[in-house]
Design a protein around this motif. Structure first.
Motif, PDB file in Angstrom:
ATOM      1  N   MET A   1       0.769  -1.249   0.035  1.00 10.70           N
ATOM      2  CA  MET A   1      -0.073   0.055  -0.109  1.00 10.70           C
ATOM      3  C   MET A   1       0.970   1.146  -0.016  1.00 10.70           C
ATOM      4  O   MET A   1       1.946   1.110   0.082  1.00 10.70           O
ATOM      5  N   ALA A   2       0.199   2.405  -0.182  1.00 11.83           N
ATOM      6  CA  ALA A   2       0.775   3.774  -0.150  1.00 11.83           C
ATOM      7  C   ALA A   2       0.002   4.528   0.863  1.00 11.83           C
ATOM      8  O   ALA A   2      -1.133   4.695   0.752  1.00 11.83           O
ATOM      9  N   VAL A   3       0.871   5.060   1.903  1.00 12.93           N
ATOM     10  CA  VAL A   3       0.160   5.673   2.983  1.00 12.93           C
ATOM     11  C   VAL A   3       0.835   7.051   3.124  1.00 12.93           C
ATOM     12  O   VAL A   3       2.214   7.093   2.890  1.00 12.93           O
ATOM     13  N   LEU A   4      -0.023   8.086   3.399  1.00 12.34           N
ATOM     14  CA  LEU A   4       0.440   9.448   3.670  1.00 12.34           C
ATOM     15  C   LEU A   4       0.157   9.831   4.927  1.00 12.34           C
ATOM     16  O   LEU A   4      -0.987   9.888   5.598  1.00 12.34           O
ATOM     17  N   LEU A   5       1.225  10.045   5.598  1.00 14.41           N
ATOM     18  CA  LEU A   5       1.043  10.507   7.256  1.00 14.41           C
ATOM     19  C   LEU A   5       1.237  11.895   7.095  1.00 14.41           C
ATOM     20  O   LEU A   5       2.237  12.517   7.068  1.00 14.41           O
ATOM     21  N   ILE A   6       0.216  12.338   7.593  1.00 14.44           N
ATOM     22  CA  ILE A   6      -0.231  14.194   7.535  1.00 14.44           C
ATOM     23  C   ILE A   6      -0.026  14.397   9.285  1.00 14.44           C
ATOM     24  O   ILE A   6      -0.351  13.740  10.215  1.00 14.44           O
ATOM     25  N   GLY A   7       0.513  15.825   9.575  1.00 12.29           N
ATOM     26  CA  GLY A   7       0.395  16.202  10.864  1.00 12.29           C
ATOM     27  C   GLY A   7       1.362  17.474  10.993  1.00 12.29           C
ATOM     28  O   GLY A   7       2.167  17.839  10.120  1.00 12.29           O
ATOM     29  N   PRO A   8       1.180  18.328  12.111  1.00 12.81           N
ATOM     30  CA  PRO A   8       1.833  19.292  12.251  1.00 12.81           C
ATOM     31  C   PRO A   8       3.467  19.036  12.527  1.00 12.81           C
ATOM     32  O   PRO A   8       3.798  17.793  12.885  1.00 12.81           O
ATOM     33  N   ALA A   9       4.211  19.991  12.751  1.00 15.36           N
ATOM     34  CA  ALA A   9       5.656  19.713  13.165  1.00 15.36           C
ATOM     35  C   ALA A   9       5.798  19.245  14.665  1.00 15.36           C
ATOM     36  O   ALA A   9       5.045  19.904  15.420  1.00 15.36           O
ATOM     37  N   GLY A  10       6.522  18.215  15.093  1.00 12.33           N
ATOM     38  CA  GLY A  10       6.283  17.727  16.367  1.00 12.33           C
ATOM     39  C   GLY A  10       5.357  16.595  16.594  1.00 12.33           C
ATOM     40  O   GLY A  10       4.840  16.088  17.579  1.00 12.33           O
ATOM     41  N   ALA A  11       4.405  16.294  15.613  1.00 14.67           N
ATOM     42  CA  ALA A  11       3.323  15.190  15.828  1.00 14.67           C
ATOM     43  C   ALA A  11       4.224  13.937  16.004  1.00 14.67           C
ATOM     44  O   ALA A  11       3.276  12.897  16.395  1.00 14.67           O
ATOM     45  N   GLY A  12       5.270  13.808  15.253  1.00 16.47           N
ATOM     46  CA  GLY A  12       6.010  12.398  15.395  1.00 16.47           C
ATOM     47  C   GLY A  12       5.888  11.506  14.215  1.00 16.47           C
ATOM     48  O   GLY A  12       5.992  10.323  14.187  1.00 16.47           O
ATOM     49  N   LYS A  13       5.510  12.286  13.127  1.00 13.88           N
ATOM     50  CA  LYS A  13       5.614  11.799  11.762  1.00 13.88           C
ATOM     51  C   LYS A  13       6.530  10.963  11.404  1.00 13.88           C
ATOM     52  O   LYS A  13       6.242   9.691  10.870  1.00 13.88           O
ATOM     53  N   THR A  14       7.542  11.397  11.239  1.00 12.40           N
ATOM     54  CA  THR A  14       8.780  10.748  10.940  1.00 12.40           C
ATOM     55  C   THR A  14       9.145   9.552  11.531  1.00 12.40           C
ATOM     56  O   THR A  14       9.656   8.459  10.988  1.00 12.40           O
ATOM     57  N   SER A  15       9.157   9.712  12.993  1.00 11.81           N
ATOM     58  CA  SER A  15       9.352   8.607  13.694  1.00 11.81           C
ATOM     59  C   SER A  15       8.448   7.572  13.795  1.00 11.81           C
ATOM     60  O   SER A  15       8.858   6.569  13.666  1.00 11.81           O
ATOM     61  N   VAL A  16       7.130   7.920  13.785  1.00  4.06           N
ATOM     62  CA  VAL A  16       6.302   6.757  13.442  1.00  4.06           C
ATOM     63  C   VAL A  16       6.465   6.164  11.995  1.00  4.06           C
ATOM     64  O   VAL A  16       6.242   4.907  11.819  1.00  4.06           O
ATOM     65  N   ALA A  17       6.340   6.798  10.690  1.00  2.00           N
ATOM     66  CA  ALA A  17       6.724   6.369   9.665  1.00  2.00           C
ATOM     67  C   ALA A  17       7.987   5.212   9.648  1.00  2.00           C
ATOM     68  O   ALA A  17       7.676   4.295   9.104  1.00  2.00           O
ATOM     69  N   LYS A  18       8.973   5.746  10.081  1.00  2.00           N
ATOM     70  CA  LYS A  18      10.147   4.921  10.114  1.00  2.00           C
ATOM     71  C   LYS A  18       9.951   3.655  10.753  1.00  2.00           C
ATOM     72  O   LYS A  18      10.190   2.516  10.407  1.00  2.00           O
ATOM     73  N   TYR A  19       9.246   3.687  11.951  1.00  2.00           N
ATOM     74  CA  TYR A  19       8.929   2.570  12.961  1.00  2.00           C
ATOM     75  C   TYR A  19       8.116   1.470  12.204  1.00  2.00           C
ATOM     76  O   TYR A  19       8.235   0.466  12.065  1.00  2.00           O
ATOM     77  N   TRP A  20       7.113   2.242  11.457  1.00  2.00           N
ATOM     78  CA  TRP A  20       6.118   1.503  10.980  1.00  2.00           C
ATOM     79  C   TRP A  20       6.400   0.651   9.714  1.00  2.00           C
ATOM     80  O   TRP A  20       6.276  -0.388   9.407  1.00  2.00           O
ATOM     81  N   ALA A  21       7.570   1.324   8.999  1.00  2.00           N
ATOM     82  CA  ALA A  21       8.048   0.748   7.590  1.00  2.00           C
ATOM     83  C   ALA A  21       9.025  -0.233   8.119  1.00  2.00           C
ATOM     84  O   ALA A  21       9.058  -1.256   7.253  1.00  2.00           O
ATOM     85  N   GLY A  22       9.693  -0.239   9.197  1.00  3.74           N
ATOM     86  CA  GLY A  22      10.650  -1.232   9.554  1.00  3.74           C
ATOM     87  C   GLY A  22       9.893  -2.458  10.219  1.00  3.74           C
ATOM     88  O   GLY A  22      10.761  -3.436  10.455  1.00  3.74           O
ATOM     89  N   HIS A  23       8.841  -2.439  10.352  1.00  3.69           N
ATOM     90  CA  HIS A  23       8.385  -3.728  11.258  1.00  3.69           C
ATOM     91  C   HIS A  23       7.064  -4.247  10.476  1.00  3.69           C
ATOM     92  O   HIS A  23       6.326  -4.501  11.055  1.00  3.69           O
ATOM     93  N   ARG A  24       7.099  -4.200   9.217  1.00  9.34           N
ATOM     94  CA  ARG A  24       6.163  -4.884   8.309  1.00  9.34           C
ATOM     95  C   ARG A  24       6.427  -6.103   7.694  1.00  9.34           C
ATOM     96  O   ARG A  24       7.917  -6.494   7.608  1.00  9.34           O
ATOM     97  N   ARG A  25       5.514  -6.869   7.298  1.00  4.23           N
ATOM     98  CA  ARG A  25       5.996  -8.294   6.955  1.00  4.23           C
ATOM     99  C   ARG A  25       6.242  -8.327   5.412  1.00  4.23           C
ATOM    100  O   ARG A  25       6.845  -9.214   4.589  1.00  4.23           O
TER     101      ARG A  25
END
Length: 268
Positions: A87-111
């Motif tokens: 899939m293709a996901v777009l994570l939206i949010g303000p500065a400091g929402a944790g977008k990059t941290s969550v995106a990196k973690y989510w991408a690194g823990h998929r099957r």
């Protein structure tokens, strides 16, 4: 000593030998055979070893096209598993929402293979002449933003076409078309799944204070961006308030939200 372009280079000097000993440029140009190195025995003619078979050749890659809207799962199957779905996901949010941290973690823990594409990182590929929006939103910063977003879209489509999921992150505003969803939908495709991360203001202020360089904004700017992001409420897009969630917990909630989005894609 200089040598003409295209002429053979002399061998390295060896102790006790002159620079021309054992080497004849004329022989190289006249097609004369070069004697084998000492200790090397050439195989008889017709018995040359076969070429290696464990080397890679040219791999044909499918071209990337617009990502289609995911269809609902067949009625007889269980709920879709976002951990195993391309899939293709777009994570939206303000500065400091944790977008990059969550995106990196989510991408690194998929099957399934998954790539993380950060718009800020792509924008900062421009090293000389970088137009920082913090210095003012003008024609240069807008052009570089649009170029970076289009580059991210190209990358996402190519990854998806070759079986690799993508998660992109960007501070998309609900009331500003220039940095709105329309560009992402145009560059990636209608199958892009947008999700909003929107923690409380005090949380984003704390996280912003931990940043450095041009990634750190003033408190006034953070508050202004956060206030405009509230416009996503009522938009129909899924929203995650991760004020009390760490990164792994937020990623788990993101999986739950994406499972619902795959079954019933949001209208945007």
């Amino acid at each position: 000593m200089q040598h003409a372009v295209g002429s053979p280079l002399p061998p390295p000097h060896q102790p006790g030998h002159g620079p021309a000993a054992g080497w004849s440029p004329a022989a190289q140009h006249q097609g004369q055979p070069v004697p084998p190195a000492p200790g090397f025995t050439a195989p008889p003619p017709g018995q040359m070893p076969p070429p290696p078979t464990d080397v890679t050749g040219h791999v044909t890659l499918p071209p990337g096209g617009p990502v289609p809207v995911p269809g609902p799962p067949p009625p007889a199957t269980s709920a879709p598993d976002p951990l195993a779905t391309t899939m293709a996901v777009l994570l939206i949010g303000p500065a400091g929402a944790g977008k990059t941290s969550v995106a990196k973690y989510w991408a690194g823990h998929r099957r399934v293979p998954t790539a993380h594409i950060s718009l800020d990182d792509v924008r900062e590929w421009v090293r000389s002449g970088f137009a920082d929006p913090q210095s003012g939103w003008n024609d240069h910063s807008e052009a570089q933003y649009r170029l970076a977003r289009r580059t991210c879209g190209f990358a996402a489509r190519n990854f998806l076409a070759n079986g690799i999921s993508c998660i992109l992150d960007d501070a998309v505003f609900p009331d500003r078309p220039v940095v709105g969803l329309g560009g992402w939908k145009r560059h990636v495709g209608p199958g892009l799944l947008p999700v909003v991360l929107l923690p409380g203001l005090e949380i984003v202020l704390e996280r912003n204070a931990e940043r450095s360089g041009n990634r750190r904004l003033s408190d006034e700017e953070v508050a202004r961006i956060h206030g405009r992001m509230a416009g996503w409420y009522g938009s129909g897009l899924p929203i995650i308030d991760n004020s009390q969630l760490d990164v792994p917990a937020t990623a788990r909630v993101l999986d739950e939200v994406l499972a619902r989005s795959i079954a019933s894609p949001p209208k945007w």
